[in-house]
Write a protein that holds these residues in place. Structure first.
Motif, PDB file in Angstrom:
ATOM      1  N   ILE A   1      49.113  56.335  21.674  1.00  0.00           N
ATOM      2  CA  ILE A   1      47.884  55.561  21.499  1.00  0.00           C
ATOM      3  C   ILE A   1      46.961  55.950  22.637  1.00  0.00           C
ATOM      4  O   ILE A   1      47.217  55.616  23.801  1.00  0.00           O
ATOM      5  CB  ILE A   1      48.175  54.049  21.523  1.00  0.00           C
ATOM      6  N   ALA A   2      45.918  56.704  22.331  1.00  0.00           N
ATOM      7  CA  ALA A   2      45.077  57.288  23.377  1.00  0.00           C
ATOM      8  C   ALA A   2      43.673  56.697  23.333  1.00  0.00           C
ATOM      9  O   ALA A   2      43.079  56.567  22.257  1.00  0.00           O
ATOM     10  CB  ALA A   2      45.005  58.799  23.205  1.00  0.00           C
ATOM     11  N   PRO A   3      43.122  56.359  24.488  1.00  0.00           N
ATOM     12  CA  PRO A   3      41.775  55.788  24.528  1.00  0.00           C
ATOM     13  C   PRO A   3      40.708  56.836  24.245  1.00  0.00           C
ATOM     14  O   PRO A   3      40.938  58.041  24.381  1.00  0.00           O
ATOM     15  CB  PRO A   3      41.670  55.279  25.969  1.00  0.00           C
ATOM     16  N   THR A   4      39.554  56.367  23.850  1.00  0.00           N
ATOM     17  CA  THR A   4      38.369  57.218  23.677  1.00  0.00           C
ATOM     18  C   THR A   4      37.254  56.643  24.548  1.00  0.00           C
ATOM     19  O   THR A   4      37.461  55.679  25.291  1.00  0.00           O
ATOM     20  CB  THR A   4      37.919  57.252  22.211  1.00  0.00           C
ATOM     21  N   MET A   5      36.064  57.198  24.432  1.00  0.00           N
ATOM     22  CA  MET A   5      34.942  56.656  25.191  1.00  0.00           C
ATOM     23  C   MET A   5      34.488  55.301  24.653  1.00  0.00           C
ATOM     24  O   MET A   5      33.798  54.551  25.337  1.00  0.00           O
ATOM     25  CB  MET A   5      33.771  57.643  25.188  1.00  0.00           C
ATOM     26  N   GLY A   6      34.860  54.998  23.423  1.00  0.00           N
ATOM     27  CA  GLY A   6      34.512  53.703  22.852  1.00  0.00           C
ATOM     28  C   GLY A   6      35.470  52.619  23.313  1.00  0.00           C
ATOM     29  O   GLY A   6      36.693  52.809  23.300  1.00  0.00           O
TER      30      GLY A   6
END
Length: 324
Positions: free
Chosen positions: A198-203
């Motif tokens: 589960i990887a974060p994004t800029m959002g």
């Protein structure tokens, strides 16, 4: 984290250093310490120069030895020694302490990215990647910019940045909570899941998903807490074939396999050559998977060309491989 954020963290740490009486009572010491915190906040990423050689070396070594335990101990000594040559009146112990904190902070915050670091070397080469903060996080960056702005206009930097970091600790906890909720929803949606990234994004509410079950790979996104599966692939065991064995010798593919924990593979046989492609499933973008390793071999299994890295179209990939 990105370079700009690391710089702002170095400046913020230099502001916190003003709480140290030795720093607060001397502008010379404060200047030297600021050099130490700003440069120290950047120095672990010196391995970025490896990209000038080729992607394989960069992928294999970036955030590796330069972010290791020995490096965290060595960088402050080297940097403090260099800065001390220009500021011989500054207490070396003070300069070393704040430079060490800057180097340590750099490595520590990188652990929370999806990319991660090999921060446990030499005890382990495992990549430590908690994956709750994007490489560039606009909340963290803008918070630092506001703090620096307020300092410039007269705010006391020590209490200001201490308060700012307390607020960011809460922000990190929120990100952990978001990830835990998504983890729970994936387990409910795919009961036989064996692994997930589960990887974060800029959002703030948007996350990339790469999921492994007993029989399939799933790629998806989570938006505002809602999990959506975008692609799925059957899991296929990598065959023990002469083509694969020959391709694995290639440095580009070897570097890819040392870094990527979740991928699918494709072998294409043409009239006069083979193409072996490994596709990282963590980075789906606009229906495309841009992080790949590709090896082209002739009929005698000699490597003709290869590439690993980020590529966003087949045309660009052909250019990289010098295909006609």
């Amino acid at each position: 984290m990105d370079t700009a954020t690391h710089i702002t963290m170095g400046i913020a740490l230099g502001g916190i250093a003003t709480l140290d009486p030795t720093v607060a009572t001397s502008s010379t010491v404060a200047t030297a310490v600021m050099f130490g915190t700003v440069i120290g906040s950047q120095i672990p990423d010196i391995d970025t120069v490896l990209k000038l050689r080729n992607n394989a070396i960069y992928i294999r070594h970036h955030r590796g030895i330069t972010h290791s335990i020995p490096a965290v101990l060595l960088w402050p000594i080297v940097l403090s020694g260099i800065i001390f040559l220009f500021f011989p009146s500054v207490p070396f112990s003070t300069l070393w302490l704040w430079t060490f904190l800057a180097v340590f902070l750099h490595v520590f915050v990188d652990i929370f990215n999806a990319y991660g670091t090999q921060a446990l070397r030499p005890f382990s080469k495992k990549w430590v990647a908690i994956g709750v903060i994007n490489t560039f996080d606009w909340v963290i960056f803008l918070t630092h910019l506001v703090g620096i702005f307020l300092w410039y206009f007269g705010a006391e930097p020590g209490p200001l940045f201490i308060g700012m970091y307390c607020a960011l600790v809460f922000y990190y906890l929120v990100r952990f909570a978001q990830k835990l909720v998504i983890h729970y929803k994936i387990k409910k949606l795919i009961p036989d899941v064996t692994n997930m990234i589960i990887a974060p994004t800029m959002g703030f509410t948007s996350w990339r998903l790469a999921i492994v079950s007993k029989q399939r790979f799933y790629v998806g996104r989570a938006e505002n807490g809602k999990v959506e599966i975008l692609d799925e692939f059957l899991r296929k065991k990598l065959p023990k074939s002469d083509v694969i064995s020959a391709a694995k010798v290639d440095p580009n593919l070897s570097a890819f396999l040392s870094f990527s924990p979740l991928y699918r593979w494709v072998i294409e046989e043409y009239n006069d050559h083979y193409e072996v492609r490994f596709i990282d499933l963590r980075y789906r973008s606009n229906d495309y998977y841009p992080f790949v390793a590709v090896v082209k071999l002739d009929e005698e299994l000699n490597i003709l060309s290869s590439y690993t890295g980020w590529i966003f179209s087949e045309e660009k990939l052909k250019e990289k491989l010098k295909w006609t």
